[in-house]
Design an enzyme around this catalytic site. Sequence first.
Site, PDB file in Angstrom:
ATOM      1  N   HIS A  92     -13.948  23.428  -2.700  1.00 15.11           N
ATOM      2  CA  HIS A  92     -13.614  22.025  -2.424  1.00 15.11           C
ATOM      3  C   HIS A  92     -14.030  21.151  -3.618  1.00 15.11           C
ATOM      4  O   HIS A  92     -15.056  21.416  -4.252  1.00 15.11           O
ATOM      5  CB  HIS A  92     -14.328  21.561  -1.151  1.00 15.11           C
ATOM      6  CG  HIS A  92     -13.820  20.245  -0.665  1.00 15.11           C
ATOM      7  ND1 HIS A  92     -14.303  19.059  -1.144  1.00 15.11           N
ATOM      8  CD2 HIS A  92     -12.843  19.933   0.217  1.00 15.11           C
ATOM      9  CE1 HIS A  92     -13.649  18.066  -0.562  1.00 15.11           C
ATOM     10  NE2 HIS A  92     -12.759  18.566   0.268  1.00 15.11           N
ATOM     11  N   GLU A 165      -5.460  20.230  -4.088  1.00 11.37           N
ATOM     12  CA  GLU A 165      -6.437  19.188  -3.733  1.00 11.37           C
ATOM     13  C   GLU A 165      -7.044  18.622  -5.013  1.00 11.37           C
ATOM     14  O   GLU A 165      -8.195  18.914  -5.349  1.00 11.37           O
ATOM     15  CB  GLU A 165      -7.519  19.823  -2.829  1.00 11.37           C
ATOM     16  CG  GLU A 165      -8.447  18.860  -2.121  1.00 11.37           C
ATOM     17  CD  GLU A 165      -9.899  19.014  -2.597  1.00 11.37           C
ATOM     18  OE1 GLU A 165     -10.174  19.800  -3.519  1.00 11.37           O
ATOM     19  OE2 GLU A 165     -10.745  18.295  -2.046  1.00 11.37           O
TER      20      GLU A 165
HETATM   21  P1  PGA Z   1      -9.722  13.081   2.287  1.00 16.69           P
HETATM   22  O1  PGA Z   1     -10.414  14.474   1.988  1.00 16.69           O
HETATM   23  O2  PGA Z   1      -8.640  13.341   3.313  1.00 16.69           O
HETATM   24  O3  PGA Z   1     -10.807  12.222   2.804  1.00 16.69           O
HETATM   25  O4  PGA Z   1      -9.117  12.620   1.006  1.00 16.69           O
HETATM   26  C1  PGA Z   1      -9.622  15.532   1.584  1.00 16.69           C
HETATM   27  C2  PGA Z   1     -10.417  16.772   1.368  1.00 16.69           C
HETATM   28  O5  PGA Z   1     -11.324  17.098   2.132  1.00 16.69           O
HETATM   29  O6  PGA Z   1     -10.121  17.449   0.392  1.00 16.69           O
END
Ligand code: PGA
Length: 246
Positions: A92, A165
Amino acid sequence: MLILNWKMNPKSLTEANKLIFAYEKQIQDLKIKPRSILIAPPSLFLPVLVQKHPDFIFGGQNCSDQDQGALTGEISASMLKSAGAGFVILGHSERKKMGESLALINRKIIAALKNKIKVVLCFGEIVKPKNFQTAPSEWRRQAKILFNQLDQFKNLGRDLIVAFEPAWAISVNRQGSVSIEYLNLFIRWFRAETEKKIKHLPLIYGGSVDAKVVKLFQSAEIKGFLIGSKSLEPSEFGKISRAYYN
Ligand code: PGA
């Protein structure tokens, strides 16, 4: 699929249970197959949530690259598995920010897959590229390390989900999600780059996802979304679910 990343929330197990009951209320009128919503709570809550809420799949937000040993504070993939986790999020962007290297993430992926736990691998650049055409060279650099030695696993298409991401697009950075054009650029690059070595991996998107983003990305070839902050607000989760499942 919708994968809900609770990050380091909520503050207690009681609140965690309440959040799931609130989800159930939000989605009771929707036709959603049981266990198609995946939730990554703090791992301490896993055993209780797994028992109490069999309609959802629960997973971890991280695991060690080692199976056991003198590693204070770490949790292994096999421990997650024995607590009932069906998957683990690895790499992450917030963990990368805490110092996790791509090589370490690669070892974690291998440890999780060896323990037969599905991986949701977060993939993406940290800083927003000034010119999007330059992004693929950074993606290529990362892929080389992250996917190293994964060809030893037979069923990667089933056991490894890649979440695009980019760190800059997650909600804490307040820049909003990526554009559909950028997402499509990533998807095209990913398919062309990895298809020869790694068979069709499911792709999802994470970063400032709300109901609007879900609708906007409907035409993109992705299998779902990774949702952070909005997953902590049941009414927002309800809106996202209606946008996604209707
Ligand atoms: P978010 O987090 O939806 O708050 O942008 C995304 C994630 O956990 O990668």
